[in-house]
Motif scaffolding. Sequence first.
Motif, PDB file in Angstrom:
ATOM      1  N   THR A 112      46.324  45.859 -12.985  1.00  0.00           N
ATOM      2  CA  THR A 112      46.160  44.713 -12.081  1.00  0.00           C
ATOM      3  C   THR A 112      44.922  44.893 -11.205  1.00  0.00           C
ATOM      4  O   THR A 112      44.156  43.937 -10.989  1.00  0.00           O
ATOM      5  N   ASP A 113      44.706  46.108 -10.707  1.00  0.00           N
ATOM      6  CA  ASP A 113      43.513  46.379  -9.899  1.00  0.00           C
ATOM      7  C   ASP A 113      42.240  46.182 -10.720  1.00  0.00           C
ATOM      8  O   ASP A 113      41.238  45.640 -10.229  1.00  0.00           O
ATOM      9  N   ALA A 114      42.264  46.630 -11.982  1.00  0.00           N
ATOM     10  CA  ALA A 114      41.088  46.481 -12.840  1.00  0.00           C
ATOM     11  C   ALA A 114      40.770  45.009 -13.081  1.00  0.00           C
ATOM     12  O   ALA A 114      39.605  44.592 -13.059  1.00  0.00           O
ATOM     13  N   ALA A 115      41.800  44.192 -13.306  1.00  0.00           N
ATOM     14  CA  ALA A 115      41.576  42.763 -13.512  1.00  0.00           C
ATOM     15  C   ALA A 115      40.989  42.123 -12.254  1.00  0.00           C
ATOM     16  O   ALA A 115      40.091  41.271 -12.331  1.00  0.00           O
ATOM     17  N   ALA A 116      41.481  42.530 -11.084  1.00  0.00           N
ATOM     18  CA  ALA A 116      40.948  41.986  -9.833  1.00  0.00           C
ATOM     19  C   ALA A 116      39.489  42.369  -9.655  1.00  0.00           C
ATOM     20  O   ALA A 116      38.665  41.550  -9.229  1.00  0.00           O
ATOM     21  N   ARG A 117      39.141  43.629  -9.972  1.00  0.00           N
ATOM     22  CA  ARG A 117      37.734  44.040  -9.861  1.00  0.00           C
ATOM     23  C   ARG A 117      36.848  43.263 -10.830  1.00  0.00           C
ATOM     24  O   ARG A 117      35.667  43.033 -10.549  1.00  0.00           O
ATOM     25  N   ALA A 118      37.401  42.876 -11.957  1.00  0.00           N
ATOM     26  CA  ALA A 118      36.626  42.118 -12.946  1.00  0.00           C
ATOM     27  C   ALA A 118      36.559  40.638 -12.611  1.00  0.00           C
ATOM     28  O   ALA A 118      35.938  39.869 -13.352  1.00  0.00           O
ATOM     29  N   GLY A 119      37.203  40.213 -11.515  1.00  0.00           N
ATOM     30  CA  GLY A 119      37.185  38.805 -11.142  1.00  0.00           C
ATOM     31  C   GLY A 119      38.084  37.948 -12.007  1.00  0.00           C
ATOM     32  O   GLY A 119      37.846  36.745 -12.154  1.00  0.00           O
ATOM     33  N   LEU A 120      39.148  38.540 -12.571  1.00  0.00           N
ATOM     34  CA  LEU A 120      40.055  37.821 -13.458  1.00  0.00           C
ATOM     35  C   LEU A 120      41.390  37.594 -12.768  1.00  0.00           C
ATOM     36  O   LEU A 120      41.740  38.296 -11.807  1.00  0.00           O
ATOM     37  N   PRO A 121      42.188  36.633 -13.250  1.00  0.00           N
ATOM     38  CA  PRO A 121      43.518  36.421 -12.670  1.00  0.00           C
ATOM     39  C   PRO A 121      44.404  37.647 -12.883  1.00  0.00           C
ATOM     40  O   PRO A 121      44.161  38.476 -13.768  1.00  0.00           O
ATOM     41  N   ALA A 122      45.454  37.748 -12.075  1.00  0.00           N
ATOM     42  CA  ALA A 122      46.416  38.845 -12.255  1.00  0.00           C
ATOM     43  C   ALA A 122      47.021  38.748 -13.644  1.00  0.00           C
ATOM     44  O   ALA A 122      47.480  37.678 -14.057  1.00  0.00           O
ATOM     45  N   PRO A 123      47.022  39.845 -14.404  1.00  0.00           N
ATOM     46  CA  PRO A 123      47.448  39.753 -15.812  1.00  0.00           C
ATOM     47  C   PRO A 123      48.963  39.705 -15.960  1.00  0.00           C
ATOM     48  O   PRO A 123      49.704  40.372 -15.233  1.00  0.00           O
ATOM     49  N   ALA A 124      49.408  38.896 -16.923  1.00  0.00           N
ATOM     50  CA  ALA A 124      50.785  38.986 -17.400  1.00  0.00           C
ATOM     51  C   ALA A 124      50.811  40.066 -18.473  1.00  0.00           C
ATOM     52  O   ALA A 124      49.979  40.053 -19.387  1.00  0.00           O
ATOM     53  N   MET A 125      51.721  41.024 -18.362  1.00  0.00           N
ATOM     54  CA  MET A 125      51.725  42.190 -19.250  1.00  0.00           C
ATOM     55  C   MET A 125      52.866  42.089 -20.256  1.00  0.00           C
ATOM     56  O   MET A 125      54.010  41.790 -19.888  1.00  0.00           O
ATOM     57  N   VAL A 126      52.537  42.337 -21.517  1.00  0.00           N
ATOM     58  CA  VAL A 126      53.505  42.290 -22.613  1.00  0.00           C
ATOM     59  C   VAL A 126      53.404  43.602 -23.364  1.00  0.00           C
ATOM     60  O   VAL A 126      52.308  44.039 -23.716  1.00  0.00           O
ATOM     61  N   THR A 127      54.545  44.250 -23.620  1.00  0.00           N
ATOM     62  CA  THR A 127      54.508  45.500 -24.372  1.00  0.00           C
ATOM     63  C   THR A 127      54.192  45.222 -25.831  1.00  0.00           C
ATOM     64  O   THR A 127      54.495  44.137 -26.360  1.00  0.00           O
TER      65      THR A 127
END
Length: 640
Positions: free
Chosen positions: A128-143
Motif C-alpha cells: 500500500t505504501d509503494a502504491a501511494a509513493r507511485a501516485g496510484l490508488p490504494a490497491p485491492a489485493m487478491v491472493t
Amino acid sequence: MPSGGTRLSIDLTSSAIAATVDRDGTRIPVLLNGRIVMPHGIVIDPAGQLHPGVNGLPEPSVGHQFIRDPVDLLHAADAEPPVDAVQLLAGQLWYIADQAVRQVAVPVAALTVTIPSAWGPRRRGHLTDAAARAGLPAPAMVTAPAALAAYATAGHVPDGTCLLICDAERRPITLTVLQASLDGYQELATRQVSPSRDLDRDLAQHLLTRSIADDPPQRTEKEATPEPADAALLESIRQARTALSTQARAPVLLPSPRPPAVLTRDDVTAAAQPLLDDAANAVQGILDAADIGQQHLSGVIHREARAIPGLQERLVAVTGHTPIALDGHSHALADGALALTAAHQQTTSTANDTALPRVRLRVRDLTSAIILGVCSLTVLLQTILTADIVTTYSVQVVGVRLSLPQLGVAGALTMLTAFAVAHLAPTTWLAGTTDAATSRPTTGHLIRRGYLAAAVGGSTAAALYGLATGTAVQFGYEPYLKWTLGSALPLAVCAAIIAATAPRIAAPQLSYWLARTRPAALPAAIATTGICLMRAAITLTPPVDLTGMPGLIGSAGAALLGIATALTTSRSRTTRTITVPGLAIGYAIVFTSDTSSALLVGYLVALTWWAVQLAAYTLRLAYPGTGQALRRLAGSSHTA
C-alpha cells in the motif's frame, strides 16, 4: 468498476510480471516496454535511477546494482536493508501504470495487485505504501490461488464447495484448498511440495554425471566431480524442457570443456518421479489439513510453465478430478483478480456523494469567461455597426445587409461563455469563507445547477442578442433570432445533457473531467480577431487589395479563423499539427466576400462539434458500459 475509470491489475506472483487494464468493460493486456510480460528485475544506476524490467546486467558495471525481484525484499523492509524495497516496488508499479496509461490514454482509477497467499498485514502495508509513493490508488489485493480460481471458473462455483489449486508455474509447487463463498474464496489450507527439490537442478546434475561417465579414462579427478549447475546451464535446461513439449529430444549446452548433451523425455520423466511422489503425498496431506475429502472438491486447477511429466495424472489419481490446465495463460492471474475485485470497485463514490475541495473565487478564475464574453460582444457589436441599412425618406428601413452567420457566431460564443461560468461552479465559492460546520453541497449537485443555468442563461442571452440586433437596425427580429438562438441551442442541449449525466461520474474521474470541460479561450480569441479582420476587409471603402484577393487584411483574418477552427475541433497534437497549417492556408486562399459566410458557418460547426464531443465524453464516463453494449448489439445484429 468506477464509472468511466480504468482498472489496472498487476500480477506480481508469476515468474514474469503481467498487467491487464479494464476500460469500459474491455480487458486489454498491457504491453510492458513492447513485451507481453516483463521480468521482475530492476537495475539501479549510479545516479539512483531505476530501470525496471531487466533480467540482469549484461556485463559487470561499476556503480550499477541489479535486484532480481523487489518483492522478495519486502519481508525485510522494516529492518533497513541495503536498498529501500518499498521504493523499488513503487518504481516498478509506477512504470507499469505509466505503460498502461500510454496504451489506453486514460488515467488509472482503481488498482488490483495479485500477491502471494503468505502475505500478512506487514507486507500488505508495504505494498500500500509503494502504491501511494507511485501516485496510484490504494490497491485491492487478491491472493494468487484466488485469482487462478476466478479466472478458471469464471465465478461459476457453487457456494460452499472447494477447489484444489496446484500452481507449478514457479518453484516450489504450491497446493492450496479454497472454499467458495459469496464474498469470493476462503483459503482453508496451503502447502509447498518439496521446497528443497528443484527438477532443473536434478536434471543438470544427471546430465553432468552422465557426461563424466562418457569421458575418457584419462580424465582428471577434478573433472570427475560434477560441479554445481550454473545459471547458464539451468536456462539451457529450461529451454530444452520447453522444446520437449513438441519433440522427443533437445540439446543442452554443458559448461566448457564438456560437449553438449541431449535431454530426452525419458530423462525428465525419471527425474520427476521423486517430485511426483512428494506431490501425491502433499495433496493427500493438504486435503486432511483442510478437513475435506474428495467428495467435497468441485474441481482441480493446475498451472505450470514447463511441463512436469505425470503431474496431471497424479492429481487425477489422488483427487478423482481431471484438472483444468492453464498452461501458457500469462495473464490468467491479472484477469482473475480483476474479476474478483469488480464488485468491490463498483461501489466507488460518484459526484453525487462527493464534495470536491473548493476555493474562493478570484479574478484570474474568471479569465476564460471574461475573454469569451468580450469576444461574443465584440462580434455582435461589429455585426451591428457594419450593417448596411437601407432607408426610405430617411425614416423607414426597407432593407438591412449584415452578416447573419457572424451574428450566429456571437450567439454561440455566448453559450461558450456560459460553459466557462458553469465550469467554475463545482470548485469555487462566490464569496465568504467556508464553514466546516455546515453541510456543503455535493459536486454533483453543483454541476447539475451550474450546467442547467448555463443552458438556460446562455440561450436567453443569445435570444437577447437577436432582439438587440433587431432593435438596433429597426428591421424586425425574426431573422436575427433564428441565427443567434439557432446557433446557441445545440450547445444548450449539450449543456443540459451534461447537467443530467455528469453527477454520475466516479469521484476519481472528476478532476480529469473538469480539465476536459474548461472551454479554451485562446481559439475563441483567435477566431474573433479573424472574424473582425474579415469583416473589416469586406466593409472597407475602398477595399484593401495587396494580394490579388479581397485584401491582405481579409486573407490574414481568414487564416486566423482557419487556425481557430482546427484548434476547436481536435485535441490531438498530431491532428492539430496537420490541420492548423492546412486550414489556415486554405481559408486564406478561398476567402472572398461571397465565401466569408461559408467560412463562418464552418466555425459554427466546429463550436457545435466541441460541445457534442464534451457531452459524449461525459456520457462515456457516466455510463461506461453503454458503448460496449451498443457495440455488442451492433455486432449481433450484423451477424444475424
